[in-house]
Motif scaffolding. Structure first.
Motif, PDB file in Angstrom:
ATOM      1  N   UNK A  18      11.206   6.294  -1.579  1.00  0.00           N
ATOM      2  CA  UNK A  18      10.284   6.044  -2.695  1.00  0.00           C
ATOM      3  C   UNK A  18       9.296   4.949  -2.349  1.00  0.00           C
ATOM      4  N   UNK A  19       9.763   3.889  -1.704  1.00  0.00           N
ATOM      5  CA  UNK A  19       8.849   2.792  -1.383  1.00  0.00           C
ATOM      6  C   UNK A  19       7.792   3.224  -0.362  1.00  0.00           C
ATOM      7  N   UNK A  20       8.180   4.036   0.605  1.00  0.00           N
ATOM      8  CA  UNK A  20       7.196   4.514   1.592  1.00  0.00           C
ATOM      9  C   UNK A  20       6.235   5.508   0.950  1.00  0.00           C
ATOM     10  N   UNK A  21       6.746   6.385   0.086  1.00  0.00           N
ATOM     11  CA  UNK A  21       5.861   7.364  -0.552  1.00  0.00           C
ATOM     12  C   UNK A  21       4.888   6.704  -1.534  1.00  0.00           C
ATOM     13  N   UNK A  22       5.231   5.558  -2.068  1.00  0.00           N
ATOM     14  CA  UNK A  22       4.308   4.821  -2.940  1.00  0.00           C
ATOM     15  C   UNK A  22       3.324   4.009  -2.106  1.00  0.00           C
ATOM     16  N   UNK A  26      -1.031   4.187  -2.113  1.00  0.00           N
ATOM     17  CA  UNK A  26      -1.548   2.942  -2.678  1.00  0.00           C
ATOM     18  C   UNK A  26      -2.416   2.207  -1.667  1.00  0.00           C
ATOM     19  N   UNK A  27      -2.015   2.209  -0.397  1.00  0.00           N
ATOM     20  CA  UNK A  27      -2.815   1.573   0.640  1.00  0.00           C
ATOM     21  C   UNK A  27      -4.145   2.291   0.823  1.00  0.00           C
ATOM     22  N   UNK A  28      -4.120   3.620   0.816  1.00  0.00           N
ATOM     23  CA  UNK A  28      -5.359   4.391   0.988  1.00  0.00           C
ATOM     24  C   UNK A  28      -6.337   4.105  -0.145  1.00  0.00           C
ATOM     25  N   UNK A  29      -5.848   4.091  -1.379  1.00  0.00           N
ATOM     26  CA  UNK A  29      -6.715   3.799  -2.526  1.00  0.00           C
ATOM     27  C   UNK A  29      -7.251   2.374  -2.443  1.00  0.00           C
ATOM     28  N   UNK A  30      -6.413   1.421  -2.103  1.00  0.00           N
ATOM     29  CA  UNK A  30      -6.857   0.029  -1.998  1.00  0.00           C
ATOM     30  C   UNK A  30      -7.850  -0.135  -0.850  1.00  0.00           C
ATOM     31  N   UNK A  48      -1.430  -6.381   2.690  1.00  0.00           N
ATOM     32  CA  UNK A  48      -0.187  -6.846   2.062  1.00  0.00           C
ATOM     33  C   UNK A  48       0.578  -5.706   1.392  1.00  0.00           C
ATOM     34  N   UNK A  49      -0.126  -4.643   1.039  1.00  0.00           N
ATOM     35  CA  UNK A  49       0.540  -3.484   0.427  1.00  0.00           C
ATOM     36  C   UNK A  49       1.528  -2.858   1.411  1.00  0.00           C
ATOM     37  N   UNK A  50       1.255  -2.982   2.686  1.00  0.00           N
ATOM     38  CA  UNK A  50       2.142  -2.391   3.697  1.00  0.00           C
ATOM     39  C   UNK A  50       3.497  -3.090   3.762  1.00  0.00           C
ATOM     40  N   UNK A  54       9.322  -3.355   3.196  1.00  0.00           N
ATOM     41  CA  UNK A  54      10.148  -4.482   3.642  1.00  0.00           C
ATOM     42  C   UNK A  54      10.706  -5.261   2.449  1.00  0.00           C
ATOM     43  N   UNK A  55       9.875  -5.461   1.446  1.00  0.00           N
ATOM     44  CA  UNK A  55      10.324  -6.170   0.241  1.00  0.00           C
ATOM     45  C   UNK A  55      11.388  -5.345  -0.476  1.00  0.00           C
ATOM     46  N   UNK A  56      11.175  -4.029  -0.557  1.00  0.00           N
ATOM     47  CA  UNK A  56      12.175  -3.158  -1.192  1.00  0.00           C
ATOM     48  C   UNK A  56      13.497  -3.204  -0.430  1.00  0.00           C
ATOM     49  N   UNK A  57      13.432  -3.273   0.889  1.00  0.00           N
ATOM     50  CA  UNK A  57      14.649  -3.357   1.700  1.00  0.00           C
ATOM     51  C   UNK A  57      15.379  -4.678   1.450  1.00  0.00           C
ATOM     52  N   UNK A  58      14.649  -5.772   1.343  1.00  0.00           N
ATOM     53  CA  UNK A  58      15.285  -7.066   1.052  1.00  0.00           C
ATOM     54  C   UNK A  58      15.941  -7.049  -0.326  1.00  0.00           C
TER      55      UNK A  58
END
Length: 99
Positions: A18-22, A26-30, A48-50, A54-58
């Protein structure tokens, strides 16, 4: 405990997916918005969106550790039977009785 580990493994898979699919859309739009705003191809804060996966994993690691620690603290402990003593003393006399 095996069932819990399997459940946590599935949870990790879905959190990562889910985090990768979001992150990608989101990065492309930004990125498109930033290029239109700056009128140049430079990279900026949209990088920073990338870091979302990593944040979701933490966050997942903290949740997993909390669940495992809670499970360990609330487990019912198995009581081992204490073996019977090999030496049995039936008649113990006090010092006062002997005198």
């Amino acid at each position: 405990m095996k069932k819990l580990k399997a459940e946590l493994h599935r949870m990790r898979f879905w959190i990562s997916a889910i985090s990768i699919s979001i992150t990608i859309p989101l990065f492309i739009v930004a990125r498109l918005g930033a290029v239109n705003e700056r009128k140049s191809e430079m990279l900026g804060g949209e990088l920073l969106i990338l870091f979302i996966p990593f944040i979701a994993n933490m966050i997942y690691i903290n949740i997993k550790d909390t669940i495992i620690e809670h499970r360990r603290m609330t487990m019912v402990l198995k009581r081992k039977k204490v073996p019977k003593p090999t030496i049995v003393v039936k008649n113990i006399k006090s010092i006062k009785e002997n005198t």
